[in-house]
Design an enzyme around this catalytic site. Structure first.
Site, short mmCIF file in Angstrom:
data_model
loop_
_atom_site.label_atom_id
_atom_site.label_comp_id
_atom_site.label_asym_id
_atom_site.label_seq_id
_atom_site.Cartn_x
_atom_site.Cartn_y
_atom_site.Cartn_z
N GLU A 155 36.62 42.43 42.72
CA GLU A 155 36.57 42.74 44.15
C GLU A 155 35.48 41.94 44.85
OE1 GLU A 155 36.40 46.45 47.34
OE2 GLU A 155 36.53 46.87 45.19
N ASP A 211 41.79 56.18 39.61
CA ASP A 211 40.35 55.91 39.65
C ASP A 211 39.56 57.10 39.10
OD1 ASP A 211 39.76 53.37 40.50
OD2 ASP A 211 39.71 53.87 42.63
N GLU A 267 34.44 51.74 37.44
CA GLU A 267 33.67 50.63 37.97
C GLU A 267 32.45 50.34 37.09
OE1 GLU A 267 34.69 51.79 42.63
OE2 GLU A 267 32.60 51.49 42.01
#
Length: 275
Positions: A182, A83, A115
């Site tokens: 998600e 990440d 993200e």
């Protein structure tokens, strides 16, 4: 056999479900690798489950490099995805490429995850142009928890659902080889999965995704601060470990630990001649 981005592409083509678990250290990475998980995600969730933060926002590049390097040493076959932490890529395209490069060079990851949707397509393009594979992440993006007003399901109405579908198409076009969905309604996640040529990895997005990812502390019952609704506990290791800790305390207090067979021996006469 080593899992790569080609493995992900082939799995999508052959409709084979992909498996991904989080890990943050060598020991768990090795266990997951040995049982054949396709990919290990070194998530910025390390901030919550390992470092005790309330959310992922305080996690630094140094944190991610440190944990990614440990995981990489234990993963011989799984694809290691790291990440990119908060503010390591939002500030500029240049920063995004530099920090992605650090996770590859110093953390020895094989891919990075960031993200966002439309707002990060330029970063995705640039990172991919630097020969670094990218996993996108849309829907509930934990680094945007303050903007969302909490951890909430995304894409529930017509406008929001269309935006997520469009964002999925945009990150695919930008060059991502997979996308995490998600906290997305199951029907929407299935629709996105059908529309894309790259695999979708669901977390709280239903079984229609091309793969699934879980935080291992959640699935093993090791993290009790907060358990998402969608998590299935495959074991309650927390209770087992808690019981073992209690047994240890009891034996130490009773003087029965360590037992004689677990101690080192020496001749009595050596003790007798001490002064």
């Amino acid at each position: 056999m080593k899992n790569t981005t080609v493995t992900f592409k082939k799995a999508k083509e052959e409709k084979t479900k992909l498996t991904m678990l989080t890990a943050y250290d060598y020991s768990f990475a090795k266990l997951m690798d040995e049982v054949g998980v396709n990919s290990i995600l070194v998530g910025d969730s390390v901030g919550m489950v390992c470092l005790g933060y309330e959310d992922t926002l305080p996690v630094t590049m140094e944190d991610m490099i440190h944990h990614t390097a440990a995981v990489s040493r234990g993963a011989a076959n799984a694809l290691v995805v790291a990440d990119m932490p908060f503010m390591s890529y939002q500030t500029s395209v240049y920063d995004a490429v530099v920090n992605a490069g650090r996770l590859i060079k110093e953390g020895h990851a094989q891919a990075v995850k960031l993200e966002g949707g439309f707002e990060v397509t330029e970063q995705i393009k640039a990172i991919v142009s630097a020969s670094i594979p990218v996993v996108a992440h849309i829907g509930l993006t934990p680094q945007s928890v303050n903007a969302f007003g909490g951890f909430k399901v995304q894409g529930k109405n017509q406008e929001a659902a269309q935006k997520l579908l469009d964002e999925a198409r945009a990150v695919e076009k930008a060059g991502a080889f997979a996308v995490v969905l998600e906290c997305v309604p199951e029907k929407l996640a299935s629709k996105i999965s059908q529309e894309l040529s790259i695999p979708t990895i669901g977390i709280g997005a239903g079984a229609g995704c091309d793969g699934q990812v879980l935080v291992y502390q959640d699935m093993l019952g090791l993290f009790s601060d907060f358990t998402p609704k969608f998590v299935k506990k495959f074991a309650n290791v927390g209770e087992i470990v808690g019981g073992a800790f209690q047994d240890y305390i009891k034996e130490v207090q009773e003087g029965s630990f360590p037992a004689k067979e677990h101690t080192f021996k020496m001749d009595d006469e050596v003790i007798d001649h001490l002064y």
